[in-house]
Write an enzyme that holds these catalytic residues in place. Structure first.
Site, PDB file in Angstrom:
ATOM      1  N   ARG A   1      10.994  -3.313   9.994  1.00 26.86           N
ATOM      2  CA  ARG A   1      10.509  -2.216  10.835  1.00 26.86           C
ATOM      3  C   ARG A   1      10.292  -2.759  12.244  1.00 26.86           C
ATOM      4  O   ARG A   1      10.297  -3.985  12.438  1.00 26.86           O
ATOM      5  CB  ARG A   1       9.183  -1.715  10.224  1.00 26.86           C
TER       6      ARG A   1
ATOM      7  N   ARG B   1      12.103  -6.189   5.337  1.00 23.16           N
ATOM      8  CA  ARG B   1      12.070  -4.750   5.633  1.00 23.16           C
ATOM      9  C   ARG B   1      12.611  -4.472   7.033  1.00 23.16           C
ATOM     10  O   ARG B   1      13.439  -3.585   7.220  1.00 23.16           O
ATOM     11  CB  ARG B   1      10.643  -4.213   5.498  1.00 23.16           C
TER      12      ARG B   1
ATOM     13  N   ARG C   1      -0.666  -9.446  12.948  1.00 17.95           N
ATOM     14  CA  ARG C   1      -1.238  -8.407  12.082  1.00 17.95           C
ATOM     15  C   ARG C   1      -2.080  -9.045  10.973  1.00 17.95           C
ATOM     16  O   ARG C   1      -3.134  -8.526  10.608  1.00 17.95           O
ATOM     17  CB  ARG C   1      -0.116  -7.545  11.473  1.00 17.95           C
TER      18      ARG C   1
ATOM     19  N   ARG D   1      -9.925   0.338   8.708  1.00 18.03           N
ATOM     20  CA  ARG D   1      -9.507  -1.026   9.049  1.00 18.03           C
ATOM     21  C   ARG D   1     -10.537  -1.748   9.891  1.00 18.03           C
ATOM     22  O   ARG D   1     -10.277  -2.864  10.342  1.00 18.03           O
ATOM     23  CB  ARG D   1      -8.223  -0.947   9.866  1.00 18.03           C
TER      24      ARG D   1
ATOM     25  N   LYS E   1       0.840  -1.216   0.000  1.00 14.91           N
ATOM     26  CA  LYS E   1       0.000   0.000   0.000  1.00 14.91           C
ATOM     27  C   LYS E   1       0.869   1.258   0.000  1.00 14.91           C
ATOM     28  O   LYS E   1       0.636   2.190  -0.763  1.00 14.91           O
ATOM     29  CB  LYS E   1      -0.935   0.004   1.231  1.00 14.91           C
TER      30      LYS E   1
HETATM   31  P1  AP5 Z   1       4.774  -1.549   1.919  1.00  6.84           P
HETATM   32  O1  AP5 Z   1       4.536  -0.751   0.683  1.00  6.84           O
HETATM   33  O2  AP5 Z   1       5.333  -0.866   3.109  1.00  6.84           O
HETATM   34  O3  AP5 Z   1       3.418  -2.313   2.305  1.00  6.84           O
HETATM   35  P2  AP5 Z   1       2.210  -1.828   3.168  1.00  6.84           P
HETATM   36  O4  AP5 Z   1       1.013  -2.521   2.618  1.00  6.84           O
HETATM   37  O5  AP5 Z   1       2.179  -0.327   3.238  1.00  6.84           O
HETATM   38  O6  AP5 Z   1       2.644  -2.517   4.539  1.00  6.84           O
HETATM   39  P3  AP5 Z   1       2.749  -2.003   6.023  1.00  6.84           P
HETATM   40  O7  AP5 Z   1       3.469  -3.068   6.803  1.00  6.84           O
HETATM   41  O8  AP5 Z   1       3.325  -0.633   6.095  1.00  6.84           O
HETATM   42  O9  AP5 Z   1       1.253  -2.015   6.361  1.00  6.84           O
HETATM   43  P4  AP5 Z   1       0.555  -2.225   7.707  1.00  6.84           P
HETATM   44  O10 AP5 Z   1      -0.829  -2.213   7.251  1.00  6.84           O
HETATM   45  O11 AP5 Z   1       0.920  -3.358   8.550  1.00  6.84           O
HETATM   46  O12 AP5 Z   1       1.182  -1.036   8.540  1.00  6.84           O
HETATM   47  P5  AP5 Z   1       0.605   0.339   8.962  1.00  6.84           P
HETATM   48  O13 AP5 Z   1       1.736   1.270   8.973  1.00  6.84           O
HETATM   49  O14 AP5 Z   1      -0.619   0.691   8.165  1.00  6.84           O
HETATM   50  O15 AP5 Z   1       5.662  -2.805   1.523  1.00  6.84           O
HETATM   51  C1  AP5 Z   1       6.162  -3.682   2.499  1.00  6.84           C
HETATM   52  C2  AP5 Z   1       7.578  -4.146   2.101  1.00  6.84           C
HETATM   53  O16 AP5 Z   1       7.487  -4.889   0.875  1.00  6.84           O
HETATM   54  C3  AP5 Z   1       8.532  -2.980   1.812  1.00  6.84           C
HETATM   55  O17 AP5 Z   1       9.797  -3.304   2.264  1.00  6.84           O
HETATM   56  C4  AP5 Z   1       8.495  -2.841   0.275  1.00  6.84           C
HETATM   57  O18 AP5 Z   1       9.688  -2.318  -0.237  1.00  6.84           O
HETATM   58  C5  AP5 Z   1       8.280  -4.288  -0.138  1.00  6.84           C
HETATM   59  N1  AP5 Z   1       7.518  -4.397  -1.405  1.00  6.84           N
HETATM   60  C6  AP5 Z   1       6.470  -3.618  -1.815  1.00  6.84           C
HETATM   61  N2  AP5 Z   1       6.012  -4.026  -3.003  1.00  6.84           N
HETATM   62  C7  AP5 Z   1       6.780  -5.103  -3.366  1.00  6.84           C
HETATM   63  C8  AP5 Z   1       6.785  -5.968  -4.496  1.00  6.84           C
HETATM   64  N3  AP5 Z   1       5.922  -5.809  -5.504  1.00  6.84           N
HETATM   65  N4  AP5 Z   1       7.689  -6.962  -4.512  1.00  6.84           N
HETATM   66  C9  AP5 Z   1       8.576  -7.135  -3.502  1.00  6.84           C
HETATM   67  N5  AP5 Z   1       8.640  -6.343  -2.404  1.00  6.84           N
HETATM   68  C10 AP5 Z   1       7.737  -5.337  -2.330  1.00  6.84           C
HETATM   69  O19 AP5 Z   1       0.102   0.032  10.442  1.00  6.84           O
HETATM   70  C11 AP5 Z   1       1.003  -0.251  11.488  1.00  6.84           C
HETATM   71  C12 AP5 Z   1       0.222  -0.370  12.806  1.00  6.84           C
HETATM   72  O20 AP5 Z   1      -0.410   0.903  13.095  1.00  6.84           O
HETATM   73  C13 AP5 Z   1      -0.933  -1.382  12.792  1.00  6.84           C
HETATM   74  O21 AP5 Z   1      -0.497  -2.678  13.104  1.00  6.84           O
HETATM   75  C14 AP5 Z   1      -1.853  -0.787  13.881  1.00  6.84           C
HETATM   76  O22 AP5 Z   1      -1.353  -1.078  15.179  1.00  6.84           O
HETATM   77  C15 AP5 Z   1      -1.710   0.717  13.658  1.00  6.84           C
HETATM   78  N6  AP5 Z   1      -2.707   1.239  12.715  1.00  6.84           N
HETATM   79  C16 AP5 Z   1      -2.470   1.800  11.481  1.00  6.84           C
HETATM   80  N7  AP5 Z   1      -3.618   2.187  10.909  1.00  6.84           N
HETATM   81  C17 AP5 Z   1      -4.617   1.859  11.764  1.00  6.84           C
HETATM   82  C18 AP5 Z   1      -6.026   1.991  11.723  1.00  6.84           C
HETATM   83  N8  AP5 Z   1      -6.655   2.506  10.660  1.00  6.84           N
HETATM   84  N9  AP5 Z   1      -6.737   1.527  12.792  1.00  6.84           N
HETATM   85  C19 AP5 Z   1      -6.138   1.020  13.878  1.00  6.84           C
HETATM   86  N10 AP5 Z   1      -4.797   0.857  13.972  1.00  6.84           N
HETATM   87  C20 AP5 Z   1      -4.038   1.277  12.932  1.00  6.84           C
END
Ligand code: AP5
Length: 183
Positions: free
Chosen positions: A129, A127, A140, A88, A13
């Site tokens: 993080r 990655r 997750r 979410r 995303k």
């Molecule tokens: P990336 O592009 O970062 O993927 P992403 O879908 O953005 O993944 P995230 O891990 O950031 O999403 P998430 O939903 O867990 O985290 P968020 O920050 O929203 O890609 C991931 C990796 O893959 C990267 O290294 C990239 O380079 C690689 N990649 C990408 N495309 C590729 C491809 N085609 N081929 C190979 N590699 C590739 O949430 C974190 C935490 O915040 C949650 O757990 C929760 O506690 C909280 N939170 C966030 N939003 C909410 C909400 N709305 N409600 C409640 N809690 C929330």
């Protein structure tokens, strides 16, 4: 452009949002990024959110809905926005619809990036993080399945849902997303 990029953790995303921002000039709004910033700044909200984020659980709906309300009221969202990682839960989706209806700017499309779970785990371990350890990643994914997946039906009923194959190179996936964008 007012779209939601939807998908489990690690489905790309954030990666794909960056490309959309560069091409279409609308802001990416990521609740994960906003929350990580609050944690880094040591704000009250960040302190409340940190434990849930470390465990891979959702931060409370009240907190994230409040953050989104504030962010959507900023002037740079006038030509649209890309929501990344929000909504979410059903409560968040309903609150978003209400908020955007009040503004007369409803969501146009919800694009779901579909990626195999094992590929997700590998991407996130690579990655590295703070919340990218295997236990938290698996939690997750479970949280996505239990609390977020029901939104697929919610948006399908609104006629706004499109699934996109999220496997392949970043550019291949981006081309599929562009095909799925609203006209
Ligand atoms: P990336 O592009 O970062 O993927 P992403 O879908 O953005 O993944 P995230 O891990 O950031 O999403 P998430 O939903 O867990 O985290 P968020 O920050 O929203 O890609 C991931 C990796 O893959 C990267 O290294 C990239 O380079 C690689 N990649 C990408 N495309 C590729 C491809 N085609 N081929 C190979 N590699 C590739 O949430 C974190 C935490 O915040 C949650 O757990 C929760 O506690 C909280 N939170 C966030 N939003 C909410 C909400 N709305 N409600 C409640 N809690 C929330």
């Amino acid at each position: 452009m007012r779209i939601v990029l939807f998908g489990a953790p690690g489905t790309g995303k954030g990666t794909q949002s960056e490309k959309l921002v560069a091409e279409f000039g609308v802001p990416q709004i990521s609740t994960g990024d906003l929350l990580r910033q609050a944690v880094a700044d040591g704000t009250e909200l960040g302190k409340r959110a940190k434990a849930a984020m470390d465990a891979g659980e959702l931060v409370s709906d009240d907190v994230v809905i409040g953050m989104i309300r504030e962010r959507l009221n900023e002037p740079d969202t006038g030509n649209g926005f890309i929501l990344d990682g929000f909504p979410r839960s059903l409560t968040q989706a309903e609150a978003l619809d209400e908020l955007l209806a009040d503004m007369g700017r409803p969501i146009q499309a919800v694009i779901h990036l579909e990626v195999d779970n094992e590929e997700i785990v590998q991407r996130l371990l690579d990655r590295g993080r703070a919340d990218d350890n295997e236990d938290t990643i698996r939690n997750r994914l479970q949280v996505f399945q239990n609390q977020t997946q029901p939104l697929i039906e919610y948006y399908r009923q609104q006629g706004k849902f499109t699934a996109v194959d999220g496997m392949g190179t970043v550019d291949e996936i981006y081309a599929r997303i562009k095909d799925a964008l609203p006209a």
